[in-house]
Design a protein around this motif. Sequence first.
Motif, mmCIF file in Angstrom:
data_model
loop_
_atom_site.group_PDB
_atom_site.id
_atom_site.type_symbol
_atom_site.label_atom_id
_atom_site.label_comp_id
_atom_site.label_asym_id
_atom_site.label_seq_id
_atom_site.Cartn_x
_atom_site.Cartn_y
_atom_site.Cartn_z
ATOM 1 N N PHE A 80 -12.911 -6.308 -3.931
ATOM 2 C CA PHE A 80 -11.451 -6.472 -3.872
ATOM 3 C C PHE A 80 -10.981 -7.505 -4.906
ATOM 4 C CE2 PHE A 80 -11.878 -5.362 0.908
ATOM 5 C CZ PHE A 80 -12.064 -4.029 0.575
ATOM 6 N N SER A 140 -4.107 -7.091 -1.334
ATOM 7 C CA SER A 140 -4.247 -6.643 0.038
ATOM 8 C C SER A 140 -2.881 -6.473 0.708
ATOM 9 C CB SER A 140 -5.082 -7.672 0.790
ATOM 10 O OG SER A 140 -5.498 -7.144 2.004
ATOM 11 N N LYS A 190 -1.382 -2.909 1.954
ATOM 12 C CA LYS A 190 -0.971 -2.705 3.347
ATOM 13 C C LYS A 190 0.477 -2.226 3.409
ATOM 14 C CE LYS A 190 -1.277 -3.018 7.816
ATOM 15 N NZ LYS A 190 -0.941 -3.977 8.813
ATOM 16 N N THR A 201 -5.149 -1.810 5.925
ATOM 17 C CA THR A 201 -5.735 -2.928 5.178
ATOM 18 C C THR A 201 -6.814 -2.368 4.259
ATOM 19 O OG1 THR A 201 -7.471 -3.335 6.793
ATOM 20 C CG2 THR A 201 -5.402 -4.513 7.129
ATOM 21 N N LEU A 202 -7.169 -3.131 3.251
ATOM 22 C CA LEU A 202 -8.221 -2.693 2.315
ATOM 23 C C LEU A 202 -9.520 -2.408 3.048
ATOM 24 C CD1 LEU A 202 -7.671 -5.193 -0.630
ATOM 25 C CD2 LEU A 202 -7.591 -2.707 -0.820
ATOM 26 N N THR A 203 -9.844 -3.273 4.019
ATOM 27 C CA THR A 203 -11.104 -3.120 4.751
ATOM 28 C C THR A 203 -11.112 -1.823 5.559
ATOM 29 O OG1 THR A 203 -10.862 -5.487 5.023
ATOM 30 C CG2 THR A 203 -12.727 -4.469 6.129
#
Lengths: 150, 192
Positions: free
Chosen positions: B142, B158, B162, B168-170
């Motif tokens: 990231f 991020s 969102k 979220t990126l995760t």
Amino acid sequence: MQNDALQILLAEEDEHVRSFFRKALEGIKVRTILSSVYDCYQLIDYLSKDRIKKPDILFLKVNLPLRGGMHCLMKIRTNPGLKDLIVAIYSDSGSDATLEEALVKGANIFIKKPDEFYMLRNALVQVINTYWQYHTSGLRKDNFLLNISN
Amino acid sequence: MKLHFKYNIHLACKVILQEHLEKFGIPYTDNGMGELHIDGEISHRQFGKLQASIKKYGIEIIDDHKDTLVEHIKEVIMDLVYMNEKLPDSRISSYIAKEMNLSYSYLSKVFSEATHTSIQNYFILQKIERAKQLIIDDKLTFTEVAWKMNYSSAAHLSYQFKKTTGLTLTVFQRIIEKRERGFSGTDAFKQE
């Protein structure tokens, strides 16, 4: 420019919710044509027929009668002929587990269905506008992931 | 001393047009009555340049020029977002206005009317798409993606990710990974 109306398919058995969608779509700028099916088997049947105008976006209820929305989603995603169909799955509850399951199984969009009319309209506008950008700019549809559950 | 002129506005415009078409190497046939037939196709870029350079004479291209202009704006954005190096610091508005040699307010109006979005939002959407590819295909972290796409930090990337996707990126990364595993036959696609 593509001036054709967007073909929208709604899989929902409740007439109230269907009319809620219909009214919301009528109020937005992009021209749409809405068709509906009422259960899982009808949906699979609808999608298996050859049509000149295939649906561009499917709004699919998680708790669709007979086999449920997740089952239909799996059927859709294992059919190579439907790889371009954008699937927006919606549910009354917006749990993280349902969201993730739906997106992992191949839905593009997850919507926590709002009760307020204007919020549903906003959600539909967001879905259609995002779809439009992917469609007209040739973006990769497998990376099209959107969560509308706030 | 006073000089008096008599001018033929039609001839003047015609000569200006001819000179510019030749300058940009665009082959054409003059149909008269303000209509030109372009022999073959011209690129959006050539079209944009021609349009910009005759604008100062008060000559505008009508018909579907707005669609072409929109396509040109999109090309400029794509070229910017997909460049190999780190994205430049300049603002998208000044970058586009400079590249296309037209005022941003004009471009922005034409773009919004045709695309259901703004240049700014389109730029963000494209940046987020590129970020997705860098994460999935190039396996960048990231922080690396944030640097390359010129975000001040991974947190800023991020935040915009969102805001644009609702994820979220995760979570995004996890979904893609699970999908890849699913397609090779593990639990995600198990039959009911």
